[in-house]
Design a protein around this motif. Structure first.
Motif, PDB file in Angstrom:
ATOM      1  N   ALA A  27       0.841  -1.208   0.000  1.00 52.75           N
ATOM      2  CA  ALA A  27       0.000   0.000   0.000  1.00 52.75           C
ATOM      3  C   ALA A  27       0.873   1.254   0.000  1.00 52.75           C
ATOM      4  O   ALA A  27       0.595   2.216  -0.722  1.00 52.75           O
ATOM      5  CB  ALA A  27      -0.929  -0.002   1.214  1.00 52.75           C
ATOM      6  N   GLU A  28       1.934   1.233   0.797  1.00 51.80           N
ATOM      7  CA  GLU A  28       2.836   2.385   0.872  1.00 51.80           C
ATOM      8  C   GLU A  28       3.585   2.576  -0.453  1.00 51.80           C
ATOM      9  O   GLU A  28       3.689   3.697  -0.955  1.00 51.80           O
ATOM     10  CB  GLU A  28       3.827   2.196   2.023  1.00 51.80           C
ATOM     11  CG  GLU A  28       3.149   2.217   3.381  1.00 51.80           C
ATOM     12  CD  GLU A  28       3.997   1.621   4.497  1.00 51.80           C
ATOM     13  OE1 GLU A  28       3.454   1.498   5.611  1.00 51.80           O
ATOM     14  OE2 GLU A  28       5.173   1.276   4.270  1.00 51.80           O
ATOM     15  N   VAL A  30       3.597   5.695  -3.028  1.00 50.71           N
ATOM     16  CA  VAL A  30       4.872   6.284  -3.460  1.00 50.71           C
ATOM     17  C   VAL A  30       4.929   6.375  -4.977  1.00 50.71           C
ATOM     18  O   VAL A  30       5.229   7.435  -5.545  1.00 50.71           O
ATOM     19  CB  VAL A  30       6.083   5.474  -2.927  1.00 50.71           C
ATOM     20  CG1 VAL A  30       7.365   5.848  -3.661  1.00 50.71           C
ATOM     21  CG2 VAL A  30       6.253   5.664  -1.434  1.00 50.71           C
ATOM     22  N   LEU A  31       4.633   5.295  -5.647  1.00 49.72           N
ATOM     23  CA  LEU A  31       4.727   5.266  -7.108  1.00 49.72           C
ATOM     24  C   LEU A  31       3.684   6.176  -7.767  1.00 49.72           C
ATOM     25  O   LEU A  31       3.982   6.851  -8.755  1.00 49.72           O
ATOM     26  CB  LEU A  31       4.614   3.834  -7.621  1.00 49.72           C
ATOM     27  CG  LEU A  31       5.785   2.919  -7.232  1.00 49.72           C
ATOM     28  CD1 LEU A  31       5.521   1.489  -7.685  1.00 49.72           C
ATOM     29  CD2 LEU A  31       7.104   3.443  -7.789  1.00 49.72           C
ATOM     30  N   THR A  35      -4.742   5.634   4.281  1.00 49.52           N
ATOM     31  CA  THR A  35      -4.911   6.305   5.564  1.00 49.52           C
ATOM     32  C   THR A  35      -3.804   7.347   5.708  1.00 49.52           C
ATOM     33  O   THR A  35      -2.818   7.327   4.956  1.00 49.52           O
ATOM     34  CB  THR A  35      -4.815   5.309   6.726  1.00 49.52           C
ATOM     35  OG1 THR A  35      -3.472   4.777   6.752  1.00 49.52           O
ATOM     36  CG2 THR A  35      -5.832   4.181   6.611  1.00 49.52           C
ATOM     37  N   LEU A  36      -3.958   8.223   6.687  1.00 51.76           N
ATOM     38  CA  LEU A  36      -2.887   9.202   6.930  1.00 51.76           C
ATOM     39  C   LEU A  36      -1.592   8.508   7.344  1.00 51.76           C
ATOM     40  O   LEU A  36      -0.507   8.963   6.993  1.00 51.76           O
ATOM     41  CB  LEU A  36      -3.328  10.216   7.988  1.00 51.76           C
ATOM     42  CG  LEU A  36      -4.178  11.365   7.472  1.00 51.76           C
ATOM     43  CD1 LEU A  36      -4.703  12.216   8.619  1.00 51.76           C
ATOM     44  CD2 LEU A  36      -3.397  12.240   6.503  1.00 51.76           C
ATOM     45  N   ASP A  37      -1.714   7.397   8.072  1.00 52.98           N
ATOM     46  CA  ASP A  37      -0.506   6.648   8.450  1.00 52.98           C
ATOM     47  C   ASP A  37       0.201   6.097   7.213  1.00 52.98           C
ATOM     48  O   ASP A  37       1.431   6.142   7.117  1.00 52.98           O
ATOM     49  CB  ASP A  37      -0.858   5.503   9.405  1.00 52.98           C
ATOM     50  CG  ASP A  37      -1.241   5.990  10.787  1.00 52.98           C
ATOM     51  OD1 ASP A  37      -0.865   7.128  11.160  1.00 52.98           O
ATOM     52  OD2 ASP A  37      -1.938   5.242  11.511  1.00 52.98           O
ATOM     53  N   THR A  38      -0.574   5.589   6.257  1.00 51.20           N
ATOM     54  CA  THR A  38       0.010   5.076   5.018  1.00 51.20           C
ATOM     55  C   THR A  38       0.646   6.208   4.227  1.00 51.20           C
ATOM     56  O   THR A  38       1.740   6.057   3.673  1.00 51.20           O
ATOM     57  CB  THR A  38      -1.068   4.364   4.171  1.00 51.20           C
ATOM     58  OG1 THR A  38      -1.608   3.283   4.936  1.00 51.20           O
ATOM     59  CG2 THR A  38      -0.488   3.838   2.869  1.00 51.20           C
ATOM     60  N   ILE A  39      -0.038   7.350   4.195  1.00 51.92           N
ATOM     61  CA  ILE A  39       0.503   8.511   3.479  1.00 51.92           C
ATOM     62  C   ILE A  39       1.812   8.955   4.120  1.00 51.92           C
ATOM     63  O   ILE A  39       2.799   9.234   3.430  1.00 51.92           O
ATOM     64  CB  ILE A  39      -0.519   9.664   3.448  1.00 51.92           C
ATOM     65  CG1 ILE A  39      -1.753   9.255   2.645  1.00 51.92           C
ATOM     66  CG2 ILE A  39       0.103  10.933   2.879  1.00 51.92           C
ATOM     67  CD1 ILE A  39      -2.948  10.173   2.841  1.00 51.92           C
ATOM     68  N   GLU A  54       7.784   9.160   4.067  1.00 47.16           N
ATOM     69  CA  GLU A  54       9.082   8.699   4.577  1.00 47.16           C
ATOM     70  C   GLU A  54       9.793   7.857   3.514  1.00 47.16           C
ATOM     71  O   GLU A  54      11.012   7.947   3.359  1.00 47.16           O
ATOM     72  CB  GLU A  54       8.896   7.906   5.876  1.00 47.16           C
ATOM     73  CG  GLU A  54       8.536   8.759   7.077  1.00 47.16           C
ATOM     74  CD  GLU A  54       9.612   9.778   7.428  1.00 47.16           C
ATOM     75  OE1 GLU A  54      10.823   9.451   7.365  1.00 47.16           O
ATOM     76  OE2 GLU A  54       9.233  10.927   7.757  1.00 47.16           O
ATOM     77  N   GLY A  55       9.026   7.051   2.779  1.00 49.38           N
ATOM     78  CA  GLY A  55       9.608   6.270   1.687  1.00 49.38           C
ATOM     79  C   GLY A  55      10.161   7.164   0.591  1.00 49.38           C
ATOM     80  O   GLY A  55      11.251   6.924   0.072  1.00 49.38           O
ATOM     81  N   LEU A  56       9.404   8.205   0.241  1.00 48.66           N
ATOM     82  CA  LEU A  56       9.889   9.156  -0.772  1.00 48.66           C
ATOM     83  C   LEU A  56      11.214   9.776  -0.340  1.00 48.66           C
ATOM     84  O   LEU A  56      12.142   9.903  -1.156  1.00 48.66           O
ATOM     85  CB  LEU A  56       8.843  10.251  -1.009  1.00 48.66           C
ATOM     86  CG  LEU A  56       7.571   9.834  -1.743  1.00 48.66           C
ATOM     87  CD1 LEU A  56       6.501  10.908  -1.606  1.00 48.66           C
ATOM     88  CD2 LEU A  56       7.865   9.550  -3.209  1.00 48.66           C
TER      89      LEU A  56
END
Length: 190
Positions: free
Chosen positions: A23-24, A28-29, A43-47, A52-54
């Motif tokens: 999902a993350e 990102v992609l 979710t905001l947590d996933t966003i 952080e991944g970006l």
């Protein structure tokens, strides 16, 4: 990406191993390629994990948090339902334009509900701005409602000077109660 997607795109690697959830990575992609991602319902947590991944993958995030781009849109979408959390996320990453836009959804937010965790995440600059927004709105409300109605000439349908003074006293009492006890948006509901 300025670091070859954290070295994952290095030609010497036979396989790509990513530590983020699907999902993350999907968020990102979508963000990297400028694709709409509201349909993913992150979710905001996933966003936040995607942001952080970006960062980890060397993608400059400041240029991606502007109107009409997916990162801005998905965080702003959450402002309708979780305004303080969306504001905290925007503030934490310094997304100024997004934080300013989200702050409009916080006019009725009770600042005494802010937790230490949220205050730390928001940071001193954006926390001060939020408090100043509330103080300015309350001050504007007081300036409007505390102005007493003007007395008019006495020849209007038997309205006496005593009637007008009684109305003015009632206005002053209600206005003081409204100005001191309520937040601006609550007053509009009455």
């Amino acid at each position: 990406s300025f670091n070859m997607f954290d070295g994952v795109l290095d030609v010497h690697h036979a396989a790509m191993i990513l530590t983020e959830s699907s999902a993350e990575i999907s968020v990102v992609l979508h963000i990297v390629y400028g694709l709409e991602c509201l349909h993913l319902s992150p979710t905001l947590d996933t966003i936040e994990a995607a942001i952080e991944g970006l960062i980890k993958y060397g993608v400059p995030i400041d240029a991606l948090a502007v109107p009409n781009l997916p990162l801005y849109q998905i965080v702003h979408f959450h402002a309708l339902y979780h305004p303080i959390d969306a504001y905290a996320l925007a503030a934490h990453y310094g997304f100024e334009e997004l934080a300013v836009n989200i702050s409009a959804h916080l006019l009725a937010y009770d600042l005494s509900d802010l937790t230490d965790e949220l205050s730390i995440k928001i940071g001193p600059l954006y926390l001060k701005r939020l408090f100043n927004l509330h103080l300015a709105r309350r001050s504007a409300l007081k300036n409007i409602v505390l102005k007493l109605p003007e007395l008019h000439s006495l020849d209007i349908d038997g309205c006496t000077e005593d009637d007008q003074r009684q109305i003015t006293r009632g206005w002053a009492h209600c206005a003081a109660d409204m100005a001191w006890e309520n937040v601006p948006s609550e007053c509009l509901l009455r």
